[in-house]
Scaffold this active site. Structure first.
Site, PDB file in Angstrom:
ATOM      1  N   ARG A  85       0.851  -1.183   0.000  1.00  0.00           N
ATOM      2  CA  ARG A  85       0.000   0.000   0.000  1.00  0.00           C
ATOM      3  C   ARG A  85       0.892   1.240   0.000  1.00  0.00           C
ATOM      4  O   ARG A  85       1.977   1.234   0.565  1.00  0.00           O
ATOM      5  CB  ARG A  85      -0.880   0.028   1.259  1.00  0.00           C
ATOM      6  CG  ARG A  85      -2.053  -0.910   1.234  1.00  0.00           C
ATOM      7  CD  ARG A  85      -2.912  -0.739   2.474  1.00  0.00           C
ATOM      8  NE  ARG A  85      -2.197  -1.059   3.698  1.00  0.00           N
ATOM      9  CZ  ARG A  85      -1.701  -0.182   4.540  1.00  0.00           C
ATOM     10  NH1 ARG A  85      -1.831   1.125   4.319  1.00  0.00           N
ATOM     11  NH2 ARG A  85      -1.058  -0.551   5.629  1.00  0.00           N
ATOM     12  N   TYR A 227      -1.066  -3.684  -7.199  1.00  0.00           N
ATOM     13  CA  TYR A 227      -0.754  -4.531  -6.046  1.00  0.00           C
ATOM     14  C   TYR A 227      -1.757  -4.400  -4.905  1.00  0.00           C
ATOM     15  O   TYR A 227      -2.121  -3.295  -4.500  1.00  0.00           O
ATOM     16  CB  TYR A 227       0.632  -4.178  -5.501  1.00  0.00           C
ATOM     17  CG  TYR A 227       1.150  -5.187  -4.502  1.00  0.00           C
ATOM     18  CD1 TYR A 227       1.812  -6.331  -4.927  1.00  0.00           C
ATOM     19  CD2 TYR A 227       0.933  -5.036  -3.142  1.00  0.00           C
ATOM     20  CE1 TYR A 227       2.262  -7.279  -4.037  1.00  0.00           C
ATOM     21  CE2 TYR A 227       1.367  -5.977  -2.232  1.00  0.00           C
ATOM     22  CZ  TYR A 227       2.041  -7.092  -2.679  1.00  0.00           C
ATOM     23  OH  TYR A 227       2.469  -8.041  -1.785  1.00  0.00           O
ATOM     24  N   LYS A 236      -9.159  -2.730   1.662  1.00  0.00           N
ATOM     25  CA  LYS A 236      -9.073  -1.574   2.573  1.00  0.00           C
ATOM     26  C   LYS A 236      -9.866  -0.375   2.048  1.00  0.00           C
ATOM     27  O   LYS A 236     -10.475   0.355   2.829  1.00  0.00           O
ATOM     28  CB  LYS A 236      -7.619  -1.164   2.789  1.00  0.00           C
ATOM     29  CG  LYS A 236      -6.675  -2.292   3.212  1.00  0.00           C
ATOM     30  CD  LYS A 236      -7.029  -2.914   4.539  1.00  0.00           C
ATOM     31  CE  LYS A 236      -5.908  -3.826   5.014  1.00  0.00           C
ATOM     32  NZ  LYS A 236      -6.236  -4.593   6.205  1.00  0.00           N
ATOM     33  N   HIS A 256     -11.124  -2.755  11.585  1.00  0.00           N
ATOM     34  CA  HIS A 256      -9.948  -3.522  11.168  1.00  0.00           C
ATOM     35  C   HIS A 256      -9.710  -4.612  12.225  1.00  0.00           C
ATOM     36  O   HIS A 256      -8.745  -4.564  12.978  1.00  0.00           O
ATOM     37  CB  HIS A 256      -8.755  -2.557  11.063  1.00  0.00           C
ATOM     38  CG  HIS A 256      -7.544  -3.154  10.424  1.00  0.00           C
ATOM     39  ND1 HIS A 256      -6.271  -2.766  10.732  1.00  0.00           N
ATOM     40  CD2 HIS A 256      -7.416  -4.129   9.480  1.00  0.00           C
ATOM     41  CE1 HIS A 256      -5.403  -3.455  10.022  1.00  0.00           C
ATOM     42  NE2 HIS A 256      -6.064  -4.285   9.256  1.00  0.00           N
ATOM     43  N   SER A 279       0.109  -3.872  12.661  1.00  0.00           N
ATOM     44  CA  SER A 279       0.814  -4.931  11.938  1.00  0.00           C
ATOM     45  C   SER A 279       1.938  -5.510  12.800  1.00  0.00           C
ATOM     46  O   SER A 279       2.454  -4.843  13.695  1.00  0.00           O
ATOM     47  CB  SER A 279       1.382  -4.399  10.625  1.00  0.00           C
ATOM     48  OG  SER A 279       2.291  -3.346  10.888  1.00  0.00           O
ATOM     49  N   CYS A 281       1.742  -7.870  15.007  1.00  0.00           N
ATOM     50  CA  CYS A 281       1.348  -8.140  16.389  1.00  0.00           C
ATOM     51  C   CYS A 281       0.541  -9.437  16.524  1.00  0.00           C
ATOM     52  O   CYS A 281      -0.164  -9.643  17.520  1.00  0.00           O
ATOM     53  CB  CYS A 281       0.555  -6.968  16.953  1.00  0.00           C
ATOM     54  SG  CYS A 281       1.547  -5.479  17.162  1.00  0.00           S
ATOM     55  N   ASP A 304      -9.304 -10.304   9.300  1.00  0.00           N
ATOM     56  CA  ASP A 304      -8.793  -8.946   9.074  1.00  0.00           C
ATOM     57  C   ASP A 304      -9.809  -7.838   9.291  1.00  0.00           C
ATOM     58  O   ASP A 304      -9.483  -6.799   9.839  1.00  0.00           O
ATOM     59  CB  ASP A 304      -8.238  -8.852   7.638  1.00  0.00           C
ATOM     60  CG  ASP A 304      -7.436  -7.590   7.400  1.00  0.00           C
ATOM     61  OD1 ASP A 304      -6.682  -7.172   8.307  1.00  0.00           O
ATOM     62  OD2 ASP A 304      -7.539  -6.999   6.305  1.00  0.00           O
ATOM     63  N   ARG A 396       2.715 -11.963  -0.309  1.00  0.00           N
ATOM     64  CA  ARG A 396       1.341 -12.294   0.131  1.00  0.00           C
ATOM     65  C   ARG A 396       0.849 -13.625  -0.409  1.00  0.00           C
ATOM     66  O   ARG A 396       1.304 -14.110  -1.440  1.00  0.00           O
ATOM     67  CB  ARG A 396       0.388 -11.198  -0.370  1.00  0.00           C
ATOM     68  CG  ARG A 396       0.649  -9.821   0.212  1.00  0.00           C
ATOM     69  CD  ARG A 396       0.083  -9.684   1.584  1.00  0.00           C
ATOM     70  NE  ARG A 396       0.402  -8.414   2.219  1.00  0.00           N
ATOM     71  CZ  ARG A 396      -0.302  -7.889   3.210  1.00  0.00           C
ATOM     72  NH1 ARG A 396      -1.368  -8.525   3.659  1.00  0.00           N
ATOM     73  NH2 ARG A 396       0.068  -6.757   3.762  1.00  0.00           N
TER      74      ARG A 396
END
Length: 616
Positions: A85, A227, A236, A256, A279, A281, A304, A396
């Site tokens: 992103r 991407y 998102k 989120h 992120s 975590c 997510d 990914r």
């Protein structure tokens, strides 16, 4: 080259019979703007998948993986300029700048529309030489009371096949749109038009990128990137940035958050928990948790994003609006997340991972020995001596959620699942206890608003170990002013009253004086969930602490762990001076929101300081 004209009649002739007039007119309008060579209406079928993936293998965009090891699966490699992103190029184009707030990049909607579609706009002729794909899709189960619809127009076949995994895409969604249900328009182009006879590249994109959101009109326009979240506009862009503004208007919540079901196998009672973490975590690990304590079963509802709406009984119900997982590959293994590994055994798309000599995928942190030779994510030969990573750190996997071995049987229940608890957490080596329960609703919002996580070494702009604020883990994803977003949470709490789930702060990452993790994490996080759901059921008491209400040592299942009362006390130890300094930092962070900061948040800051002072 002379501009091609797409008449509404021509577009109608190529469209499915059920396509409504307003949609056909819009498709014609965007075709006349972007000038594709033709238009294709995606139906989401297996035949379409087979055709497009075969075409991409032939063009070099996809590598077909070994069908014995990874059936019906493919590898794509993007360019180094298009791997994640792009927050600096992501804009909220609200009519008033204050509605975007200080944590978003704002752009004037009229000026941005001029940049995108004006006389010299970047979308003019952007799809020349390419096919424009029309993708009708549903976020959430088809026709559900929390679900929403959209249409993405794109010139990327990579987007079509990924959207087939990530959303309910195709005829079912188009049927609902034909019946008059509202839909969000989303336009995407890689921004790489082809002149007649010009050869294509394996990963078309543009150095200039715009990922733009128009909250008042629910529009998404994305240019230049092929991407991930820049191109898969259901993710998102829609599911968080646009949906959060829709949710505020219409009295629901777009978050989120993962969603999981925890079943007490003895009583059969089911609990549902959502959790938001920045992120790195362990969010996906928690979504697919394998409990280490007997008597519990965890099932995944979503990994997510959660959309939540009050149900007929006054409780908060959540759905996972996505149909797939778009997960970070490096670090994923049978050791860290066996369920994710099982999910991606077939029908998967991998982007920017390495390729083994026998046609399978590889990344740093995966199980087994490092191979002596790989093809890296650039497409070059790689050996352990190469001195750089074989897979990109943000590489990914796109996999169907239905393939997850512990997917919850109700993960597609249209009405959602009732939420019992909400977790917030970050990566904190000191001072944040293992688990703390809110004192009151507004304190729960304060916990979410003050989330800060230690920066990992991967971040280049700040020193590793320093704290980065990421309220509600929504910092890059909230489609409007973050202070108004906290206000919306407070309003939802007020509306649901006692039925609103309690909020918990968790921290799996506490370290001792030797720098070693004090809590085992992973499957042992089921012990924290065990205490939280027993609190929700009113079975155990809690004791008052500085950051919230804590478990009693004797009420917590520590069987089989090397944690005595002394170590337990350290897991909950707090340094009042350090907390006082952190609250000063938090107050400074809140100042940027000015008079939009809800009074309840300021009050909670004052109460926190009182508890710190009492602990000194």
């Amino acid at each position: 080259m002379a501009e091609k004209t797409f008449t509404v009649e021509e577009v109608r002739a190529g469209a499915p019979e059920i396509a409504p007039a307003d949609l056909v007119e819009w498709v014609a309008e965007i075709a006349n703007l972007t000038q594709p060579k033709d238009i294709y209406w995606a139906d989401g079928s297996q035949e379409e998948w087979d055709t497009l993936t075969t075409q991409m293998v032939e063009s070099g965009m996809f590598t077909r993986l070994n069908p014995e090891k990874r059936p019906n699966s493919f590898l794509a490699r993007s360019l180094p300029s298009d791997v994640a992103r792009v927050e600096s190029r992501t804009f909220i184009c609200s009519e008033k700048e204050e509605d975007a707030g200080p944590t978003n990049h704002w752009a004037d909607p009229k000026e941005m529309k001029e940049t995108l579609i004006g006389e010299k706009g970047v979308f003019r002729g952007a799809m020349a030489g390419r096919t424009m794909y029309v993708i009708p899709f549903s976020m959430g189960p088809l026709g559900g009371p929390i679900s929403q619809l959209g249409i993405e127009l794109t010139d990327s076949p990579y987007v079509v096949v990924n959207m087939r995994i990530m959303t309910r895409m195709g005829e079912g969604a188009l049927q609902l749109i034909a019946e008059g249900k509202p839909w969000v328009p989303a336009v995407h182009s890689v921004g790489a038009p082809l002149a007649e006879g010009e050869a294509d590249v394996t990963w078309p994109c543009n150095d200039e990128k715009y990922i733009t959101h128009f909250p008042e009109t629910n529009e998404i326009w994305s240019f230049g990137s092929g991407y991930g979240g820049n191109a898969l506009l259901g993710k998102k862009c829609y599911a968080l940035r646009i949906a959060s503004t829709m949710a505020r208007r219409d009295g629901w919540m777009a978050e989120h958050m993962l969603v999981l079901r925890l079943t007490d196998e003895k009583s059969g009672k089911q609990y549902h928990v959502t959790a938001a973490f920045p992120s790195a975590c362990g969010k996906t690990n928690l979504a697919m948790l394998q409990p280490t304590i007997p008597g519990y079963k965890v099932e995944t509802v979503g990994d997510d994003i959660a959309w939540m709406r009050p149900g007929p009984d006054g409780r908060l119900y959540a759905i996972n609006p996505e149909a797939g997982f778009f997960g970070v590959a490096p670090g994923t293994s049978y050791d860290t997340n066996p369920m994710a590994m099982e999910t991606m055994k077939a029908n998967s798309i991998f982007t920017n991972v390495a390729l083994t000599d026998d046609g399978d995928v590889w990344w740093e942190g995966i199980d087994g020995e490092t191979p002596a030779h790989l093809i890296d994510w650039h497409g070059n030969d790689w050996t352990p001596e190469s001195g750089e990573k074989a897979a990109h750190p943000n590489s990914r996997f796109t996999v169907p959620a239905a393939q997850c071995p512990i997917i919850c049987e109700d993960w597609e229940a249209p009405q959602g699942v009732p939420i019992d608890a909400i977790l917030f957490g970050g990566r904190r080596a000191t001072n944040v206890p293992l688990v703390a329960e809110q004192y009151e609703g507004a304190h729960g919002v304060f916990i979410g608003a003050s989330v800060a996580s230690e920066v990992t070494a991967a971040a280049t702009d700040v020193k590793a170990g320093s704290l980065r604020h990421d309220p509600f883990a929504m910092l890059p994803f909230c489609g409007y002013n973050m202070a108004d977003y906290w206000g919306h949470w407070l309003e939802m709490q007020q509306e649901l009253g006692e039925n609103f789930p309690k909020v918990y702060q968790v921290n799996w990452f506490r370290k001792d004086e030797d720098g070693k993790f004090m809590w085992p994490g992973y499957g042992d996080n089921s012990r924290v969930l065990d205490w939280i759901v027993r609190r929700a059921a009113g079975e155990v008491e809690a004791i008052d602490g500085v950051t919230g209400r804590y478990p009693k040592f004797e009420d917590f299942n520590l069987d089989g762990l090397d944690i005595d009362e002394a170590k337990w006390a350290k897991l909950f130890e707090i340094n009042p001076e350090a907390w006082a300094a952190e609250m000063d930092d938090t107050e400074e962070y809140f100042k940027q929101f000015g008079d939009k900061l809800p009074a309840a948040i300021t009050e909670q800051l004052a109460k926190f300081r009182e508890r710190i002072a009492a602990a000194k």
